[in-house]
Design an enzyme around this catalytic site. Structure first.
Site, PDB file in Angstrom:
ATOM      1  N   GLY A  46    -120.369 -90.313 -31.995  1.00  0.00           N
ATOM      2  CA  GLY A  46    -119.553 -91.517 -31.993  1.00  0.00           C
ATOM      3  C   GLY A  46    -118.102 -91.178 -31.723  1.00  0.00           C
ATOM      4  O   GLY A  46    -117.657 -90.061 -32.009  1.00  0.00           O
ATOM      5  N   GLN A  51    -109.169 -92.349 -31.741  1.00  0.00           N
ATOM      6  CA  GLN A  51    -109.222 -90.878 -31.668  1.00  0.00           C
ATOM      7  C   GLN A  51    -108.716 -90.338 -30.339  1.00  0.00           C
ATOM      8  O   GLN A  51    -108.431 -89.146 -30.230  1.00  0.00           O
ATOM      9  CB  GLN A  51    -110.660 -90.392 -31.898  1.00  0.00           C
ATOM     10  CG  GLN A  51    -111.179 -90.675 -33.301  1.00  0.00           C
ATOM     11  CD  GLN A  51    -112.617 -90.249 -33.427  1.00  0.00           C
ATOM     12  OE1 GLN A  51    -113.523 -91.028 -33.127  1.00  0.00           O
ATOM     13  NE2 GLN A  51    -112.842 -89.019 -33.851  1.00  0.00           N
ATOM     14  N   CYS A  92    -116.633 -85.221 -38.098  1.00  0.00           N
ATOM     15  CA  CYS A  92    -115.793 -86.053 -37.231  1.00  0.00           C
ATOM     16  C   CYS A  92    -115.155 -85.175 -36.165  1.00  0.00           C
ATOM     17  O   CYS A  92    -114.678 -84.085 -36.484  1.00  0.00           O
ATOM     18  CB  CYS A  92    -114.710 -86.720 -38.068  1.00  0.00           C
ATOM     19  SG  CYS A  92    -113.607 -87.780 -37.125  1.00  0.00           S
ATOM     20  N   LEU A  93    -115.132 -85.658 -34.923  1.00  0.00           N
ATOM     21  CA  LEU A  93    -114.530 -84.880 -33.838  1.00  0.00           C
ATOM     22  C   LEU A  93    -113.033 -84.667 -34.065  1.00  0.00           C
ATOM     23  O   LEU A  93    -112.451 -83.739 -33.513  1.00  0.00           O
ATOM     24  CB  LEU A  93    -114.765 -85.570 -32.492  1.00  0.00           C
ATOM     25  CG  LEU A  93    -116.235 -85.655 -32.052  1.00  0.00           C
ATOM     26  CD1 LEU A  93    -116.354 -86.439 -30.755  1.00  0.00           C
ATOM     27  CD2 LEU A  93    -116.832 -84.260 -31.888  1.00  0.00           C
ATOM     28  N   HIS A 134    -118.333 -95.444 -40.034  1.00  0.00           N
ATOM     29  CA  HIS A 134    -117.375 -94.349 -39.815  1.00  0.00           C
ATOM     30  C   HIS A 134    -116.430 -94.701 -38.655  1.00  0.00           C
ATOM     31  O   HIS A 134    -115.207 -94.552 -38.770  1.00  0.00           O
ATOM     32  CB  HIS A 134    -118.176 -93.065 -39.527  1.00  0.00           C
ATOM     33  CG  HIS A 134    -117.356 -91.864 -39.180  1.00  0.00           C
ATOM     34  ND1 HIS A 134    -117.378 -90.698 -39.922  1.00  0.00           N
ATOM     35  CD2 HIS A 134    -116.504 -91.627 -38.153  1.00  0.00           C
ATOM     36  CE1 HIS A 134    -116.569 -89.808 -39.369  1.00  0.00           C
ATOM     37  NE2 HIS A 134    -116.022 -90.347 -38.290  1.00  0.00           N
ATOM     38  N   GLU A 135    -117.000 -95.167 -37.542  1.00  0.00           N
ATOM     39  CA  GLU A 135    -116.177 -95.456 -36.352  1.00  0.00           C
ATOM     40  C   GLU A 135    -115.288 -96.676 -36.577  1.00  0.00           C
ATOM     41  O   GLU A 135    -114.142 -96.696 -36.132  1.00  0.00           O
ATOM     42  CB  GLU A 135    -117.061 -95.660 -35.119  1.00  0.00           C
ATOM     43  CG  GLU A 135    -117.924 -94.471 -34.728  1.00  0.00           C
ATOM     44  CD  GLU A 135    -117.165 -93.161 -34.625  1.00  0.00           C
ATOM     45  OE1 GLU A 135    -115.959 -93.171 -34.300  1.00  0.00           O
ATOM     46  OE2 GLU A 135    -117.779 -92.116 -34.896  1.00  0.00           O
ATOM     47  N   HIS A 138    -112.198 -95.765 -38.292  1.00  0.00           N
ATOM     48  CA  HIS A 138    -111.174 -95.198 -37.401  1.00  0.00           C
ATOM     49  C   HIS A 138    -110.278 -96.296 -36.843  1.00  0.00           C
ATOM     50  O   HIS A 138    -109.058 -96.119 -36.725  1.00  0.00           O
ATOM     51  CB  HIS A 138    -111.831 -94.471 -36.223  1.00  0.00           C
ATOM     52  CG  HIS A 138    -112.218 -93.050 -36.506  1.00  0.00           C
ATOM     53  ND1 HIS A 138    -111.321 -92.094 -36.925  1.00  0.00           N
ATOM     54  CD2 HIS A 138    -113.411 -92.406 -36.387  1.00  0.00           C
ATOM     55  CE1 HIS A 138    -111.949 -90.928 -37.068  1.00  0.00           C
ATOM     56  NE2 HIS A 138    -113.225 -91.095 -36.755  1.00  0.00           N
TER      57      HIS A 138
END
Ligand code: NI
Length: 170
Positions: A46, A51, A92-93, A134-135, A138
């Site tokens: 994701g 991000q 997480c990226l 989660h996304e 963000h």
């Protein structure tokens, strides 16, 4: 198509709140394609526009085994969350190398626009439900590590600072 640089925690830009997309046009479709390419290349399941330093409500997700089931969520809103909770080890990226347990709703309903600007609804559970929450966090400027204890967050920040110092010396 282009790979986009991913902001790394604790970059303050990760805490900006994204605004709704005014119109799903070619600019947004290009952003979606670039975000998908960036997510698959990472690889990740994701990615939120926040991000990649674009502060509009756009998310891409693919939790499929083969990475061939791209889900595009433009202006997503969670319309329902189950009382039942689920604990998942998240990563997480934007926080490479950190994985920890977070408790979230086990099931969610979400409404969003697709790349054609059409509204759709989705019910999700398991990994997909976790990923959506989660996304969407963000987009509100929240990174999953903020759910961890203060002690863990303090340790994480000092570890990142040390890594940055070591990188400068190298
Ligand atoms: Ni993330």
């Amino acid at each position: 198509m282009a790979l986009l640089p991913i902001l790394k925690y604790p970059d303050p830009r990760l805490h900006k709140v994204a605004v709704p997309v005014a119109q799903v046009d070619d600019r947004i479709r290009q952003l979606v394609r670039d975000m998908a390419e960036t997510m698959y290349a990472a690889p990740g399941v994701g990615l939120a526009a926040t991000q990649v330093d674009v502060h509009e409500r756009v998310v891409v997700i693919d939790v499929s085994e083969d990475g061939d089931d791209l889900l595009v969520l433009i202006n997503p809103e969670i319309t329902w969350k189950s009382d039942e909770l689920i604990v998942f080890e998240e990563g997480c990226l934007s926080v490479p190398g950190v994985y920890d347990d977070v408790e979230r709703a086990a099931e969610v309903k979400v409404t969003a626009l697709n790349e054609q600007g059409q509204r759709y609804e989705l019910e999700a559970d398991g990994l997909l439900a976790v990923c959506i929450q989660h996304e969407l966090d963000h987009l509100l400027g929240k990174v999953f590590v903020e759910y961890l204890s203060q002690l863990k967050q303090t340790r994480l920040k000092s570890r990142i600072k040390k890594q940055e110092r070591d990188a400068l010396k190298a």
